[in-house]
Design a protein around this motif. Structure first.
Motif, PDB file in Angstrom:
ATOM      1  N   ARG A  70       0.832  -1.206   0.000  1.00  0.00           N
ATOM      2  CA  ARG A  70       0.000   0.000   0.000  1.00  0.00           C
ATOM      3  C   ARG A  70       0.865   1.255   0.000  1.00  0.00           C
ATOM      4  O   ARG A  70       0.532   2.250  -0.644  1.00  0.00           O
ATOM      5  CB  ARG A  70      -0.926   0.009   1.213  1.00  0.00           C
ATOM      6  CG  ARG A  70      -2.034  -1.001   1.129  1.00  0.00           C
ATOM      7  CD  ARG A  70      -2.921  -0.911   2.343  1.00  0.00           C
ATOM      8  NE  ARG A  70      -3.859  -2.016   2.393  1.00  0.00           N
ATOM      9  CZ  ARG A  70      -4.784  -2.149   3.310  1.00  0.00           C
ATOM     10  NH1 ARG A  70      -4.909  -1.254   4.277  1.00  0.00           N
ATOM     11  NH2 ARG A  70      -5.601  -3.183   3.294  1.00  0.00           N
ATOM     12  N   ALA A  71       1.968   1.216   0.743  1.00  0.00           N
ATOM     13  CA  ALA A  71       2.880   2.362   0.776  1.00  0.00           C
ATOM     14  C   ALA A  71       3.493   2.597  -0.602  1.00  0.00           C
ATOM     15  O   ALA A  71       3.600   3.747  -1.057  1.00  0.00           O
ATOM     16  CB  ALA A  71       3.977   2.144   1.812  1.00  0.00           C
ATOM     17  N   ASP A  72       3.867   1.514  -1.292  1.00  0.00           N
ATOM     18  CA  ASP A  72       4.400   1.640  -2.653  1.00  0.00           C
ATOM     19  C   ASP A  72       3.370   2.265  -3.581  1.00  0.00           C
ATOM     20  O   ASP A  72       3.691   3.139  -4.393  1.00  0.00           O
ATOM     21  CB  ASP A  72       4.841   0.277  -3.193  1.00  0.00           C
ATOM     22  CG  ASP A  72       6.112  -0.233  -2.537  1.00  0.00           C
ATOM     23  OD1 ASP A  72       6.852   0.579  -1.944  1.00  0.00           O
ATOM     24  OD2 ASP A  72       6.350  -1.453  -2.616  1.00  0.00           O
ATOM     25  N   ASP A  73       2.119   1.815  -3.459  1.00  0.00           N
ATOM     26  CA  ASP A  73       1.037   2.378  -4.276  1.00  0.00           C
ATOM     27  C   ASP A  73       0.841   3.864  -3.982  1.00  0.00           C
ATOM     28  O   ASP A  73       0.650   4.672  -4.891  1.00  0.00           O
ATOM     29  CB  ASP A  73      -0.275   1.625  -4.040  1.00  0.00           C
ATOM     30  CG  ASP A  73      -0.248   0.207  -4.582  1.00  0.00           C
ATOM     31  OD1 ASP A  73       0.655  -0.127  -5.384  1.00  0.00           O
ATOM     32  OD2 ASP A  73      -1.147  -0.584  -4.184  1.00  0.00           O
ATOM     33  N   GLU A  77       1.320   7.042  -6.538  1.00  0.00           N
ATOM     34  CA  GLU A  77       0.254   8.022  -6.751  1.00  0.00           C
ATOM     35  C   GLU A  77       0.764   9.439  -6.515  1.00  0.00           C
ATOM     36  O   GLU A  77       0.454  10.356  -7.270  1.00  0.00           O
ATOM     37  CB  GLU A  77      -0.933   7.727  -5.829  1.00  0.00           C
ATOM     38  CG  GLU A  77      -2.099   8.664  -5.997  1.00  0.00           C
ATOM     39  CD  GLU A  77      -2.790   8.571  -7.347  1.00  0.00           C
ATOM     40  OE1 GLU A  77      -3.435   9.556  -7.750  1.00  0.00           O
ATOM     41  OE2 GLU A  77      -2.675   7.520  -8.006  1.00  0.00           O
ATOM     42  N   ILE A  78       1.584   9.617  -5.483  1.00  0.00           N
ATOM     43  CA  ILE A  78       2.170  10.928  -5.205  1.00  0.00           C
ATOM     44  C   ILE A  78       3.034  11.369  -6.384  1.00  0.00           C
ATOM     45  O   ILE A  78       2.978  12.531  -6.812  1.00  0.00           O
ATOM     46  CB  ILE A  78       2.999  10.886  -3.898  1.00  0.00           C
ATOM     47  CG1 ILE A  78       2.069  10.752  -2.691  1.00  0.00           C
ATOM     48  CG2 ILE A  78       3.907  12.110  -3.772  1.00  0.00           C
ATOM     49  CD1 ILE A  78       2.794  10.401  -1.396  1.00  0.00           C
ATOM     50  N   GLU A  79       3.826  10.450  -6.915  1.00  0.00           N
ATOM     51  CA  GLU A  79       4.684  10.779  -8.056  1.00  0.00           C
ATOM     52  C   GLU A  79       3.852  11.138  -9.288  1.00  0.00           C
ATOM     53  O   GLU A  79       4.188  12.080 -10.017  1.00  0.00           O
ATOM     54  CB  GLU A  79       5.633   9.620  -8.373  1.00  0.00           C
ATOM     55  CG  GLU A  79       6.685   9.396  -7.299  1.00  0.00           C
ATOM     56  CD  GLU A  79       7.592  10.600  -7.094  1.00  0.00           C
ATOM     57  OE1 GLU A  79       7.904  11.325  -8.049  1.00  0.00           O
ATOM     58  OE2 GLU A  79       7.972  10.827  -5.923  1.00  0.00           O
ATOM     59  N   ARG A  80       2.755  10.401  -9.534  1.00  0.00           N
ATOM     60  CA  ARG A  80       1.878  10.716 -10.679  1.00  0.00           C
ATOM     61  C   ARG A  80       1.263  12.099 -10.513  1.00  0.00           C
ATOM     62  O   ARG A  80       1.224  12.898 -11.459  1.00  0.00           O
ATOM     63  CB  ARG A  80       0.785   9.661 -10.830  1.00  0.00           C
ATOM     64  CG  ARG A  80       1.258   8.340 -11.420  1.00  0.00           C
ATOM     65  CD  ARG A  80       0.091   7.432 -11.781  1.00  0.00           C
ATOM     66  NE  ARG A  80      -0.669   7.005 -10.616  1.00  0.00           N
ATOM     67  CZ  ARG A  80      -0.374   5.946  -9.865  1.00  0.00           C
ATOM     68  NH1 ARG A  80       0.680   5.204 -10.157  1.00  0.00           N
ATOM     69  NH2 ARG A  80      -1.129   5.635  -8.832  1.00  0.00           N
ATOM     70  N   ALA A  83       3.909  14.782 -11.094  1.00  0.00           N
ATOM     71  CA  ALA A  83       4.231  14.917 -12.519  1.00  0.00           C
ATOM     72  C   ALA A  83       3.133  15.686 -13.248  1.00  0.00           C
ATOM     73  O   ALA A  83       3.420  16.553 -14.091  1.00  0.00           O
ATOM     74  CB  ALA A  83       4.427  13.537 -13.140  1.00  0.00           C
ATOM     75  N   ALA A  84       1.887  15.394 -12.932  1.00  0.00           N
ATOM     76  CA  ALA A  84       0.761  16.088 -13.576  1.00  0.00           C
ATOM     77  C   ALA A  84       0.790  17.576 -13.224  1.00  0.00           C
ATOM     78  O   ALA A  84       0.550  18.433 -14.084  1.00  0.00           O
ATOM     79  CB  ALA A  84      -0.557  15.459 -13.151  1.00  0.00           C
ATOM     80  N   ARG A  85       1.099  17.904 -11.981  1.00  0.00           N
ATOM     81  CA  ARG A  85       1.162  19.307 -11.575  1.00  0.00           C
ATOM     82  C   ARG A  85       2.331  20.027 -12.255  1.00  0.00           C
ATOM     83  O   ARG A  85       2.204  21.177 -12.678  1.00  0.00           O
ATOM     84  CB  ARG A  85       1.265  19.416 -10.052  1.00  0.00           C
ATOM     85  CG  ARG A  85      -0.025  18.983  -9.354  1.00  0.00           C
ATOM     86  CD  ARG A  85       0.119  18.922  -7.854  1.00  0.00           C
ATOM     87  NE  ARG A  85       0.446  20.192  -7.254  1.00  0.00           N
ATOM     88  CZ  ARG A  85      -0.450  21.052  -6.748  1.00  0.00           C
ATOM     89  NH1 ARG A  85      -1.725  20.739  -6.777  1.00  0.00           N
ATOM     90  NH2 ARG A  85      -0.066  22.191  -6.219  1.00  0.00           N
ATOM     91  N   ARG A  86       3.488  19.324 -12.365  1.00  0.00           N
ATOM     92  CA  ARG A  86       4.635  19.921 -13.062  1.00  0.00           C
ATOM     93  C   ARG A  86       4.286  20.202 -14.516  1.00  0.00           C
ATOM     94  O   ARG A  86       4.598  21.265 -15.049  1.00  0.00           O
ATOM     95  CB  ARG A  86       5.848  18.993 -12.991  1.00  0.00           C
ATOM     96  CG  ARG A  86       6.664  19.108 -11.733  1.00  0.00           C
ATOM     97  CD  ARG A  86       8.003  18.386 -11.842  1.00  0.00           C
ATOM     98  NE  ARG A  86       7.855  16.956 -12.068  1.00  0.00           N
ATOM     99  CZ  ARG A  86       7.678  16.053 -11.106  1.00  0.00           C
ATOM    100  NH1 ARG A  86       7.645  16.443  -9.849  1.00  0.00           N
ATOM    101  NH2 ARG A  86       7.555  14.782 -11.384  1.00  0.00           N
ATOM    102  N   GLU A  87       3.628  19.247 -15.161  1.00  0.00           N
ATOM    103  CA  GLU A  87       3.232  19.425 -16.566  1.00  0.00           C
ATOM    104  C   GLU A  87       2.260  20.590 -16.712  1.00  0.00           C
ATOM    105  O   GLU A  87       2.372  21.386 -17.650  1.00  0.00           O
ATOM    106  CB  GLU A  87       2.595  18.143 -17.097  1.00  0.00           C
ATOM    107  CG  GLU A  87       3.581  17.016 -17.313  1.00  0.00           C
ATOM    108  CD  GLU A  87       2.905  15.723 -17.739  1.00  0.00           C
ATOM    109  OE1 GLU A  87       1.785  15.778 -18.285  1.00  0.00           O
ATOM    110  OE2 GLU A  87       3.502  14.653 -17.511  1.00  0.00           O
ATOM    111  N   ALA A  88       1.301  20.700 -15.792  1.00  0.00           N
ATOM    112  CA  ALA A  88       0.330  21.791 -15.856  1.00  0.00           C
ATOM    113  C   ALA A  88       1.019  23.143 -15.683  1.00  0.00           C
ATOM    114  O   ALA A  88       0.730  24.096 -16.418  1.00  0.00           O
ATOM    115  CB  ALA A  88      -0.752  21.598 -14.790  1.00  0.00           C
ATOM    116  N   LEU A  89       1.946  23.230 -14.743  1.00  0.00           N
ATOM    117  CA  LEU A  89       2.679  24.478 -14.548  1.00  0.00           C
ATOM    118  C   LEU A  89       3.534  24.816 -15.761  1.00  0.00           C
ATOM    119  O   LEU A  89       3.593  25.965 -16.202  1.00  0.00           O
ATOM    120  CB  LEU A  89       3.558  24.392 -13.301  1.00  0.00           C
ATOM    121  CG  LEU A  89       2.831  24.540 -11.973  1.00  0.00           C
ATOM    122  CD1 LEU A  89       3.752  24.164 -10.819  1.00  0.00           C
ATOM    123  CD2 LEU A  89       2.321  25.958 -11.798  1.00  0.00           C
TER     124      LEU A  89
END
Length: 114
Positions: A70-73, A77-80, A83-89
C-alpha cells in the motif's frame, strides 16, 4: 491531539512539551482494568504500557507485506500527481512565454511568519 465526543482527533495547542501529541482513547472498562493492573504489576503507568504496545505495533507494521504494498502504491500516486502538476505548470507558463516568479509577502498580503 485531542478527541472530543465526536471521536475526531484535533491538534492540541503547543505546550512546550517538545512536540508530544496528546491522544484520548476510549477503552471498555474491562480492558482498562486489565491495562491498569498490568501497569501496576510492572511498576509503570498506563501511558507507558500504551506506548510500549504502540511501539511493538509500529515495528510489526513496518514488516507487514500488505502495508508495504500500500505504501508503494501511495508513493506511486504521489509521483503521478506531482508529474501532472509539473506538466500543468510548465504548460501554463511556457505557452505564454512567462516564467513563474516568486511572490513577495506584499503580493500575497500575508504578514511575516504567517
Amino acid at each position: 491531539m485531542t478527541a472530543p465526543e465526536d471521536g475526531v482527533s484535533r491538534p492540541t495547542p503547543p505546550s512546550g512539551n517538545g512536540g508530544v501529541k496528546t491522544l484520548a482513547i476510549r477503552l471498555e472498562p474491562d480492558v482498562h482494568a486489565q491495562l491498569s493492573l498490568i501497569a501496576q504489576l510492572r511498576g509503570a503507568t498506563i501511558t507507558d504500557e500504551i506506548k510500549a504496545a504502540l511501539a511493538a505495533h509500529l515495528e510489526y507494521a513496518k514488516t507487514a507485506d500488505d502495508l508495504a504494498a500500500r505504501a508503494d502504491d501511495a508513493l506511486a500516486e504521489i509521483e503521478r500527481d506531482a508529474a501532472a502538476r509539473r506538466e500543468a505548470l510548465s504548460a501554463l507558463f511556457n505557452a505564454s512565454g512567462n516564467k513563474p516568479r516568486a511572490r513577495s509577502r506584499k503580493d500575497t498580503g500575508t504578514a511575516p511568519g504567517s
